[in-house]
Design an enzyme around this catalytic site. Sequence first.
Site, short mmCIF file in Angstrom:
data_model
loop_
_atom_site.label_atom_id
_atom_site.label_comp_id
_atom_site.label_asym_id
_atom_site.label_seq_id
_atom_site.Cartn_x
_atom_site.Cartn_y
_atom_site.Cartn_z
CG ASN A 148 -0.53 -32.70 25.03
OD1 ASN A 148 0.18 -33.03 25.99
ND2 ASN A 148 -0.65 -31.44 24.66
CG ASP A 149 -0.71 -29.96 21.57
OD1 ASP A 149 -1.66 -30.67 21.92
OD2 ASP A 149 -0.67 -28.74 21.79
#
Length: 628
Positions: A148-149
């Site tokens: 993700n991020d």
Amino acid sequence: MKTKVLNISKNFLMACAASLSLVSCQSGSNQGFTLEQQGDTLTLVRITQPAKYLLLPVEERSAENQVCLITGNPADTEMDVRLAKEKTDYFVPFELPAGAKETVIRIRKAPKDALCWKEMKLSDTFDTGNRDQFRPLYHHSPLYGWMNDANGLVYKDGEYHLYFQYNPYGSVWGNMHWGHSVSRDLVHWEHLPAALARDTMGHIFSGSSVVDVDNTAGYGAGEIVSFYTSASDKNGQIQCMAHSSDNGRTFTKYEKNPILTPFDGLKDFRDPKVFWYAPEKKWVMIVSADKEMRFYSSQDLKDWTYMSAFGEGYGVQPSQFECPDMVELPVNGDVNNKKWALIVNINPGCLFGGSATQYFVGDFNGKEFICDTKPEEVKWMDWGKDHYATVCFSNTGDRVIAMPWMSNWQYANIVPTQQFRSANALPRELSMYSEGKNVYLAVNPIKELDAIRKETKEIDNFAVQADKEVEMNTLFDNNDGAFEIDMKVSVDGSGVAGFKLMNSKGEYVDIYLEQTTGKLVMDRVHSGIVDFGKNSIPHEKEAHDNRIANSINYVDDFALATWGPLSADKEHALRIYVDKCSVEIFLDGGKVAMTNLVFPNEPYNSLHFYSKDGSYQVDSLKLYKLAL
């Protein structure tokens, strides 16, 4: 991107908690290791001649089990792995210590009759060749597992370092490490071993990196220093530091971590962004703190002093502030007139549901951020549904380059991929422009993307009349789903000017300029695989139907159309980037960007232009086949 065989270094994972003696057990042998089982609560896997990896079979929808490499070290850490109970979806590598005569793996809570005991195996290699039809061709994605991020983005010595939230033990969220890739052009990526691994303090959540040019931390001039949130039920969310002496490949965690804890015991306190504030020769850290951003200062990157907070009541409501960044840019290219943009990622809050990126423009005096606009005014960095956790590279000079995560928390764990989940959207270069009294960010694809244009088609100008489609049935021979569309259109100020990206199965993405309402629209309801959207999970704070009311053609939280503002100008320029699982639009020099995932059963390879209640002219159309 070349993906052959992965050899993971020792630092790829930290091992698991203290050793435990068995009271009663059953044993058996299987492919070079022995299982000692005590009911369904504990199993020891004894390996007498360790290979490089123990390949663990994963069943994505099963319950998590705890897997730990036993070394006797207090740093041994349990990893959560969804071991196969009834079926094996795929394998993940669990690295074993090199040169050991015997290795012991402890596994908790895997049933005695689970399939995993028959399927796990030793191997000296792990195949990471692409086995997924939706792996993008020119967007960054992990070799395997969950991402993700983007974290710790930093440029140093000709390399862009992209760290990212990473689960090496499955393609759903968990076991947060910092994965690591490097690039010299932001397009071609080399995958490296994970740089920071989950440890006994907690998961390694999001953060940032700086180049400590003046050796303020005392680790050496030019050292990369990284900041991250350590997150656990025991310790909460606390800010930690690590430093690297080998250009970001490996890190040493600060022995006195944490460096910062919330003064009020706040639960949501994460994602430290650190930057150098030259006017006062100090470091500034921004931490997302529930509904606001908190600002701290430091001289040595270790001791931090609270300065101020911003954001309570600002922007779309309700929302959770996450992943901050703040950059200073000239307005309209005027270096004597600069403004600061505070980037605030929120979940929920997206116009169309789930996660999104907003920003605020104002001034920063070294202590406080002062916003130019009223609290209720919202400025979006992207008008799609799959643009989140956007942060910028540090140490890039005059260029400000942002890297988004290309997904949405409503359905990120269930999109129809399996070898990997999630990719980054295209890197974007940010600039500022003014309209009236307001200042906005323009978002454009980086210039380095021009180098991957491998085939070009230029189409003569043509008119699109009402109720009469103009069809281009084959964009490229052997189209593998990666191309760019660069076009300019002249409209008459009324009706709809549109076109569809289509494949031979009748799947399409509908993109149109709705002039009467002033909207650029991207509709993916018929884009391919969309049924998984019925299982999307709205955030608990989205106890309203705003996302339904704001969307166009809403079917579910994936099957819908997003829109952004369209000016009343008669001429518009669009750059559209298509990859195997995404469509990204940049309108009128980046004044509007729109990023959406799509999952067509075969690549789009035709364009169908149409008009409603009017006509329009395509003044320039260039098609580029893209490949690394």
